[in-house]
Design a protein around this motif. Sequence first.
Motif, mmCIF file in Angstrom:
data_model
loop_
_atom_site.group_PDB
_atom_site.id
_atom_site.type_symbol
_atom_site.label_atom_id
_atom_site.label_comp_id
_atom_site.label_asym_id
_atom_site.label_seq_id
_atom_site.Cartn_x
_atom_site.Cartn_y
_atom_site.Cartn_z
ATOM 1 N N SER A 206 0.829 -1.207 0.000
ATOM 2 C CA SER A 206 0.000 0.000 0.000
ATOM 3 C C SER A 206 0.862 1.256 0.000
ATOM 4 O O SER A 206 0.516 2.267 -0.632
ATOM 5 N N ALA A 207 1.997 1.208 0.703
ATOM 6 C CA ALA A 207 2.902 2.353 0.717
ATOM 7 C C ALA A 207 3.441 2.637 -0.689
ATOM 8 O O ALA A 207 3.562 3.794 -1.105
ATOM 9 N N TYR A 208 3.750 1.566 -1.425
ATOM 10 C CA TYR A 208 4.216 1.714 -2.811
ATOM 11 C C TYR A 208 3.123 2.357 -3.666
ATOM 12 O O TYR A 208 3.396 3.259 -4.475
ATOM 13 N N LEU A 209 1.875 1.934 -3.481
ATOM 14 C CA LEU A 209 0.764 2.528 -4.223
ATOM 15 C C LEU A 209 0.653 4.015 -3.947
ATOM 16 O O LEU A 209 0.475 4.829 -4.857
ATOM 17 N N ARG A 210 0.729 4.379 -2.674
ATOM 18 C CA ARG A 210 0.603 5.797 -2.316
ATOM 19 C C ARG A 210 1.769 6.596 -2.866
ATOM 20 O O ARG A 210 1.590 7.718 -3.359
ATOM 21 N N LEU A 211 2.968 6.041 -2.801
ATOM 22 C CA LEU A 211 4.148 6.730 -3.332
ATOM 23 C C LEU A 211 4.018 6.965 -4.826
ATOM 24 O O LEU A 211 4.403 8.014 -5.353
ATOM 25 N N ALA A 212 3.436 5.972 -5.538
ATOM 26 C CA ALA A 212 3.251 6.089 -6.990
ATOM 27 C C ALA A 212 1.971 6.822 -7.368
ATOM 28 O O ALA A 212 1.681 6.976 -8.556
ATOM 29 N N LYS A 213 1.198 7.265 -6.351
ATOM 30 C CA LYS A 213 -0.065 7.978 -6.570
ATOM 31 C C LYS A 213 -1.052 7.155 -7.399
ATOM 32 O O LYS A 213 -1.749 7.654 -8.276
ATOM 33 N N ARG A 214 -1.117 5.848 -7.088
ATOM 34 C CA ARG A 214 -2.029 4.944 -7.785
ATOM 35 C C ARG A 214 -3.175 4.470 -6.887
ATOM 36 O O ARG A 214 -4.011 3.703 -7.329
ATOM 37 N N GLY A 215 -3.195 4.890 -5.639
ATOM 38 C CA GLY A 215 -4.245 4.455 -4.727
ATOM 39 C C GLY A 215 -3.776 4.566 -3.295
ATOM 40 O O GLY A 215 -2.649 5.008 -3.018
ATOM 41 N N HIS A 216 -4.652 4.144 -2.374
ATOM 42 C CA HIS A 216 -4.343 4.254 -0.947
ATOM 43 C C HIS A 216 -3.993 2.923 -0.307
ATOM 44 O O HIS A 216 -3.188 2.872 0.615
ATOM 45 N N HIS A 217 -4.627 1.847 -0.756
ATOM 46 C CA HIS A 217 -4.292 0.545 -0.202
ATOM 47 C C HIS A 217 -4.404 -0.517 -1.293
ATOM 48 O O HIS A 217 -5.218 -0.410 -2.202
ATOM 49 N N TYR A 218 -3.563 -1.525 -1.178
ATOM 50 C CA TYR A 218 -3.548 -2.621 -2.145
ATOM 51 C C TYR A 218 -4.595 -3.644 -1.721
ATOM 52 O O TYR A 218 -4.492 -4.242 -0.645
ATOM 53 N N ASP A 219 -5.604 -3.828 -2.551
ATOM 54 C CA ASP A 219 -6.779 -4.598 -2.165
ATOM 55 C C ASP A 219 -6.875 -5.953 -2.864
ATOM 56 O O ASP A 219 -7.954 -6.525 -2.968
ATOM 57 N N CYS A 220 -5.751 -6.480 -3.343
ATOM 58 C CA CYS A 220 -5.751 -7.769 -4.033
ATOM 59 C C CYS A 220 -4.845 -8.751 -3.282
ATOM 60 O O CYS A 220 -3.957 -8.340 -2.540
ATOM 61 N N GLU A 221 -5.082 -10.032 -3.515
ATOM 62 C CA GLU A 221 -4.278 -11.085 -2.889
ATOM 63 C C GLU A 221 -3.828 -12.086 -3.943
ATOM 64 O O GLU A 221 -4.364 -13.199 -4.029
ATOM 65 N N PRO A 222 -2.843 -11.721 -4.796
ATOM 66 C CA PRO A 222 -2.315 -12.701 -5.746
ATOM 67 C C PRO A 222 -1.622 -13.831 -4.999
ATOM 68 O O PRO A 222 -1.198 -13.667 -3.846
ATOM 69 N N LEU A 223 -1.502 -14.976 -5.657
ATOM 70 C CA LEU A 223 -1.047 -16.182 -4.977
ATOM 71 C C LEU A 223 0.176 -16.795 -5.652
ATOM 72 O O LEU A 223 0.328 -16.739 -6.876
ATOM 73 N N GLN A 224 1.023 -17.375 -4.838
ATOM 74 C CA GLN A 224 2.030 -18.274 -5.366
ATOM 75 C C GLN A 224 1.355 -19.605 -5.681
ATOM 76 O O GLN A 224 0.330 -19.949 -5.088
ATOM 77 N N LEU A 225 1.961 -20.359 -6.588
ATOM 78 C CA LEU A 225 1.316 -21.587 -7.038
ATOM 79 C C LEU A 225 1.098 -22.565 -5.882
ATOM 80 O O LEU A 225 0.027 -23.172 -5.767
ATOM 81 N N TYR A 226 2.071 -22.706 -4.999
ATOM 82 C CA TYR A 226 1.910 -23.660 -3.902
ATOM 83 C C TYR A 226 0.802 -23.204 -2.950
ATOM 84 O O TYR A 226 0.098 -24.038 -2.361
ATOM 85 N N GLU A 227 0.620 -21.885 -2.795
ATOM 86 C CA GLU A 227 -0.466 -21.378 -1.956
ATOM 87 C C GLU A 227 -1.816 -21.706 -2.576
ATOM 88 O O GLU A 227 -2.757 -22.115 -1.880
ATOM 89 N N LEU A 228 -1.915 -21.505 -3.887
ATOM 90 C CA LEU A 228 -3.159 -21.819 -4.583
ATOM 91 C C LEU A 228 -3.491 -23.301 -4.472
ATOM 92 O O LEU A 228 -4.631 -23.677 -4.155
ATOM 93 N N GLU A 229 -2.511 -24.146 -4.699
ATOM 94 C CA GLU A 229 -2.748 -25.594 -4.629
ATOM 95 C C GLU A 229 -3.166 -26.014 -3.220
ATOM 96 O O GLU A 229 -4.018 -26.900 -3.053
ATOM 97 N N ASP A 230 -2.591 -25.375 -2.197
ATOM 98 C CA ASP A 230 -2.970 -25.687 -0.823
ATOM 99 C C ASP A 230 -4.414 -25.285 -0.541
ATOM 100 O O ASP A 230 -5.175 -26.048 0.076
ATOM 101 N N LEU A 231 -4.829 -24.112 -1.010
ATOM 102 C CA LEU A 231 -6.211 -23.663 -0.819
ATOM 103 C C LEU A 231 -7.187 -24.596 -1.529
ATOM 104 O O LEU A 231 -8.253 -24.922 -0.993
ATOM 105 N N VAL A 232 -6.829 -25.013 -2.729
ATOM 106 C CA VAL A 232 -7.696 -25.913 -3.504
ATOM 107 C C VAL A 232 -7.894 -27.228 -2.758
ATOM 108 O O VAL A 232 -9.016 -27.742 -2.658
#
Length: 243
Positions: A158-184
């Motif tokens: 979120s700090a990177y977003l604010r520094l780049a003036k693209r938003g206030h907080h990062y609202d996504c949760e991208p996944l590593q492949l092993y994390e996705l497979e574990d959730l599945v």
Amino acid sequence: MNDGLERQGHATLDLGSRVAKARKIERLLDLPSSHQKILEVGTGAGGIAHYFAVHADVPRTVEAVDVKDQRQVKEGYSFTVVSSTTLPFPEDSFDAVISNHVIEHVGDREAQIHHLTEIARVLKAEGCAYLAVPSRWMLVEPHYGLPFLSWLPRGWRSAYLRLAKRGHHYDCEPLQLYELEDLVRKAGLTCENVSLRAFRTLIELERPRGLLARLACLPDRWLEWLNPLAPTHVCLLRRDSRH
């Protein structure tokens, strides 16, 4: 089942790109040759749901849900606004479920597991679900257009977003492949990674130029080696018979 963040709308509203995406998904899904019942979760502009409803050699019943109604095309399918990851359908309802770049938007890990659990619940025993999610290791984050955004520790994004003036907080949760497979697995599903097949299908359907065309010339074994750097994980999910 959320982390308290206000999540922004990130739906792709370009209908032309949705048709191309739908054709790729159709190629990858193992659809029955008889009447098909299909659900799209997170329909956005409605292009994918519309495609599946009107472009078929066999009858299809298509349902779509989203937390907002941003549809630009509404014909051919039914639509329901939902307020959470809970799906308003009974068990064993659908031959196919499509979750295309949705799971990274639903909330924290608990919400992501619930999203997958609901897919497992409404999927027929022999059904197949298409799941695509951006990789944490994508070079340029697609929602905000910033390089290496998702590589950072969660607390720094979120700090990177604010520094780049693209938003206030990062609202996504991208996944590593092993994390996705574990959730599945926790959701009672099996996961077949078809990212390479999805890439080959994209090349066949769209015949792009530039970097993608050059990558397409590489043999499969090289592309498999590069798979961890792929911007998107594409998986086919099925109910785990052991559950």
